[in-house]
Motif scaffolding. Structure first.
Motif, PDB file in Angstrom:
ATOM      1  N   GLY A  44     -13.634 -36.591 -41.557  1.00  0.00           N
ATOM      2  CA  GLY A  44     -13.498 -35.649 -42.665  1.00  0.00           C
ATOM      3  C   GLY A  44     -12.283 -35.991 -43.508  1.00  0.00           C
ATOM      4  N   PRO A  45     -11.669 -34.999 -44.137  1.00  0.00           N
ATOM      5  CA  PRO A  45     -10.591 -35.288 -45.087  1.00  0.00           C
ATOM      6  C   PRO A  45      -9.292 -35.825 -44.463  1.00  0.00           C
ATOM      7  CG  PRO A  45     -10.986 -32.914 -44.937  1.00  0.00           C
ATOM      8  CD  PRO A  45     -12.056 -33.586 -44.144  1.00  0.00           C
ATOM      9  N   VAL A  46      -9.068 -35.617 -43.158  1.00  0.00           N
ATOM     10  CA  VAL A  46      -7.926 -36.277 -42.519  1.00  0.00           C
ATOM     11  C   VAL A  46      -8.439 -37.168 -41.384  1.00  0.00           C
ATOM     12  CG1 VAL A  46      -6.284 -34.425 -43.081  1.00  0.00           C
ATOM     13  CG2 VAL A  46      -7.359 -34.446 -40.844  1.00  0.00           C
ATOM     14  N   GLY A  47      -7.727 -38.291 -41.192  1.00  0.00           N
ATOM     15  CA  GLY A  47      -8.175 -39.280 -40.210  1.00  0.00           C
ATOM     16  C   GLY A  47      -7.566 -39.088 -38.839  1.00  0.00           C
ATOM     17  N   ALA A  48      -6.464 -38.337 -38.777  1.00  0.00           N
ATOM     18  CA  ALA A  48      -5.819 -38.107 -37.481  1.00  0.00           C
ATOM     19  C   ALA A  48      -4.997 -36.833 -37.524  1.00  0.00           C
ATOM     20  CB  ALA A  48      -4.922 -39.292 -37.121  1.00  0.00           C
ATOM     21  N   LEU A  49      -4.876 -36.213 -36.354  1.00  0.00           N
ATOM     22  CA  LEU A  49      -4.017 -35.042 -36.192  1.00  0.00           C
ATOM     23  C   LEU A  49      -2.929 -35.397 -35.187  1.00  0.00           C
ATOM     24  CD1 LEU A  49      -6.874 -32.417 -35.751  1.00  0.00           C
ATOM     25  CD2 LEU A  49      -5.465 -32.697 -37.772  1.00  0.00           C
ATOM     26  N   LEU A  50      -1.693 -35.022 -35.465  1.00  0.00           N
ATOM     27  CA  LEU A  50      -0.597 -35.215 -34.515  1.00  0.00           C
ATOM     28  C   LEU A  50      -0.216 -33.851 -33.954  1.00  0.00           C
ATOM     29  CD1 LEU A  50       1.802 -37.590 -36.517  1.00  0.00           C
ATOM     30  CD2 LEU A  50      -0.253 -38.168 -35.184  1.00  0.00           C
ATOM     31  N   ILE A  51      -0.105 -33.759 -32.642  1.00  0.00           N
ATOM     32  CA  ILE A  51       0.263 -32.491 -32.014  1.00  0.00           C
ATOM     33  C   ILE A  51       1.721 -32.602 -31.589  1.00  0.00           C
ATOM     34  CG2 ILE A  51      -0.310 -30.826 -30.210  1.00  0.00           C
ATOM     35  CD1 ILE A  51      -2.574 -31.354 -32.265  1.00  0.00           C
ATOM     36  N   VAL A  52       2.583 -31.853 -32.251  1.00  0.00           N
ATOM     37  CA  VAL A  52       4.027 -31.984 -32.008  1.00  0.00           C
ATOM     38  C   VAL A  52       4.648 -30.601 -31.820  1.00  0.00           C
ATOM     39  CG1 VAL A  52       4.085 -34.100 -33.387  1.00  0.00           C
ATOM     40  CG2 VAL A  52       4.686 -31.946 -34.471  1.00  0.00           C
ATOM     41  N   ARG A  53       5.900 -30.570 -31.431  1.00  0.00           N
ATOM     42  CA  ARG A  53       6.626 -29.289 -31.336  1.00  0.00           C
ATOM     43  C   ARG A  53       6.770 -28.711 -32.730  1.00  0.00           C
ATOM     44  NH1 ARG A  53      10.749 -27.775 -26.994  1.00  0.00           N
ATOM     45  NH2 ARG A  53      11.205 -26.117 -28.459  1.00  0.00           N
ATOM     46  N   SER A  54       6.725 -27.392 -32.835  1.00  0.00           N
ATOM     47  CA  SER A  54       6.744 -26.780 -34.174  1.00  0.00           C
ATOM     48  C   SER A  54       7.980 -27.199 -34.969  1.00  0.00           C
ATOM     49  CB  SER A  54       6.661 -25.260 -34.074  1.00  0.00           C
ATOM     50  OG  SER A  54       7.725 -24.769 -33.304  1.00  0.00           O
ATOM     51  N   SER A  55       9.138 -27.275 -34.305  1.00  0.00           N
ATOM     52  CA  SER A  55      10.349 -27.615 -35.048  1.00  0.00           C
ATOM     53  C   SER A  55      10.402 -29.090 -35.446  1.00  0.00           C
ATOM     54  CB  SER A  55      11.600 -27.246 -34.241  1.00  0.00           C
ATOM     55  OG  SER A  55      11.504 -27.795 -32.952  1.00  0.00           O
ATOM     56  N   ASP A  56       9.483 -29.901 -34.895  1.00  0.00           N
ATOM     57  CA  ASP A  56       9.440 -31.325 -35.255  1.00  0.00           C
ATOM     58  C   ASP A  56       8.458 -31.633 -36.387  1.00  0.00           C
ATOM     59  OD1 ASP A  56      11.320 -31.940 -33.309  1.00  0.00           O
ATOM     60  OD2 ASP A  56       9.819 -32.421 -31.784  1.00  0.00           O
ATOM     61  N   VAL A  57       7.602 -30.686 -36.753  1.00  0.00           N
ATOM     62  CA  VAL A  57       6.610 -30.959 -37.803  1.00  0.00           C
ATOM     63  C   VAL A  57       7.277 -31.459 -39.095  1.00  0.00           C
ATOM     64  CG1 VAL A  57       4.834 -29.939 -39.302  1.00  0.00           C
ATOM     65  CG2 VAL A  57       4.820 -29.436 -36.852  1.00  0.00           C
ATOM     66  N   PRO A  58       8.325 -30.770 -39.607  1.00  0.00           N
ATOM     67  CA  PRO A  58       8.932 -31.273 -40.853  1.00  0.00           C
ATOM     68  C   PRO A  58       9.519 -32.679 -40.717  1.00  0.00           C
ATOM     69  CG  PRO A  58       9.818 -29.101 -40.282  1.00  0.00           C
ATOM     70  CD  PRO A  58       8.957 -29.530 -39.143  1.00  0.00           C
ATOM     71  N   THR A  59       9.998 -33.025 -39.545  1.00  0.00           N
ATOM     72  CA  THR A  59      10.586 -34.352 -39.329  1.00  0.00           C
ATOM     73  C   THR A  59       9.526 -35.441 -39.437  1.00  0.00           C
ATOM     74  OG1 THR A  59      12.180 -33.309 -37.859  1.00  0.00           O
ATOM     75  CG2 THR A  59      12.005 -35.716 -37.735  1.00  0.00           C
TER      76      THR A  59
END
Ligand code: PRP
Length: 210
Positions: A44-59
């Motif tokens: 679909g519109p994105v090719g991959a999802l990364l599952i990270v800690r919430s505070s690391d998403v912006p990084t």
């Protein structure tokens, strides 16, 4: 053009976001709530999802490891979001950042208040604006425990239903900010993958408006 990657956090945001992503045609190739893998291919519109800690998403998004991310406004304020675009309020995972204290708490008159929180920057700013001297005690979770055991006078934490506060003999005494999840975008990607990112954002926006 390389496919878009979206960084997401486990927990509240993932639960609230997955149905929305499904509705815009994002199809993860694994069950995100079960797999131990942290990079999950999608169609679909994105090719991959990364599952990270919430505070690391912006990084991850700031450094371009993911072009897109979904993060709470609490996390973005703490991170300092000047390095990211924030084009859309998803209006999900809504809650409030509050000061909370034991029920009936009398603020100490002669010493600084001790405030336990993981939201150090927002707590500092909030009390500084009010001229209240505080000592900030940095914790990484379970903040509600700190006043119970004498580690702090009060806490700054997220409140949703208020059940966690109540279960620990606390009550909100002030609201600092209202919080919801935001779509964030890497600044370089916004130029280089402008069309794909605009389409993704528009699709989300259209779903939210339904
Ligand atoms: C958040 C927050 C509170 C709780 C509030 O923690 O830190 O502890 O939810 O929700 P309530 O008002 O509905 O009880 P979360 O479970 O997200 O985990 P965390 O401690 O990792 O932040």
């Amino acid at each position: 053009m390389k496919p878009l990657t979206l960084a997401l956090a486990k927990g509240r945001i993932l639960e609230d976001t997955l149905p929305l992503l499904e509705r815009i045609g994002v199809r993860p190739q694994q069950d995100l709530t079960r797999t131990r893998e942290l990079r999950i291919a999608a169609e679909g519109p994105v090719g991959a999802l990364l599952i990270v800690r919430s505070s690391d998403v912006p990084t991850y998004v700031e450094h371009g490891a993911a072009q897109l991310g979904i993060a709470g406004k609490d996390v973005l304020r703490e991170h300092g979001s000047g390095t990211l675009y924030e084009p859309l309020d998803l209006n999900i995972a809504r809650c409030r950042l509050c000061v909370a204290a034991p029920v009936g708490w009398q603020p100490p008159q002669r010493r600084r208040w001790r405030i336990a929180t993981k939201y150090v920057q927002q707590a500092r700013d909030y009390f500084a604006e009010r001229g209240q001297q505080v000592e900030i005690i940095k914790l990484y979770g379970s903040m509600e425990l700190a006043p119970l055991v004498g580690l702090a006078d009060a806490i700054v934490d997220l409140v949703d239903t208020g059940n966690t506060l109540k279960a620990n003999g606390l009550e909100p005494i002030a609201e600092i900010n209202s919080i919801s999840s935001r779509l964030i975008v890497n600044k370089a990607a916004m130029k280089l993958q402008a069309v794909a990112i605009r389409e993704f954002t528009a699709a989300l926006e259209a779903q939210l408006a339904r």
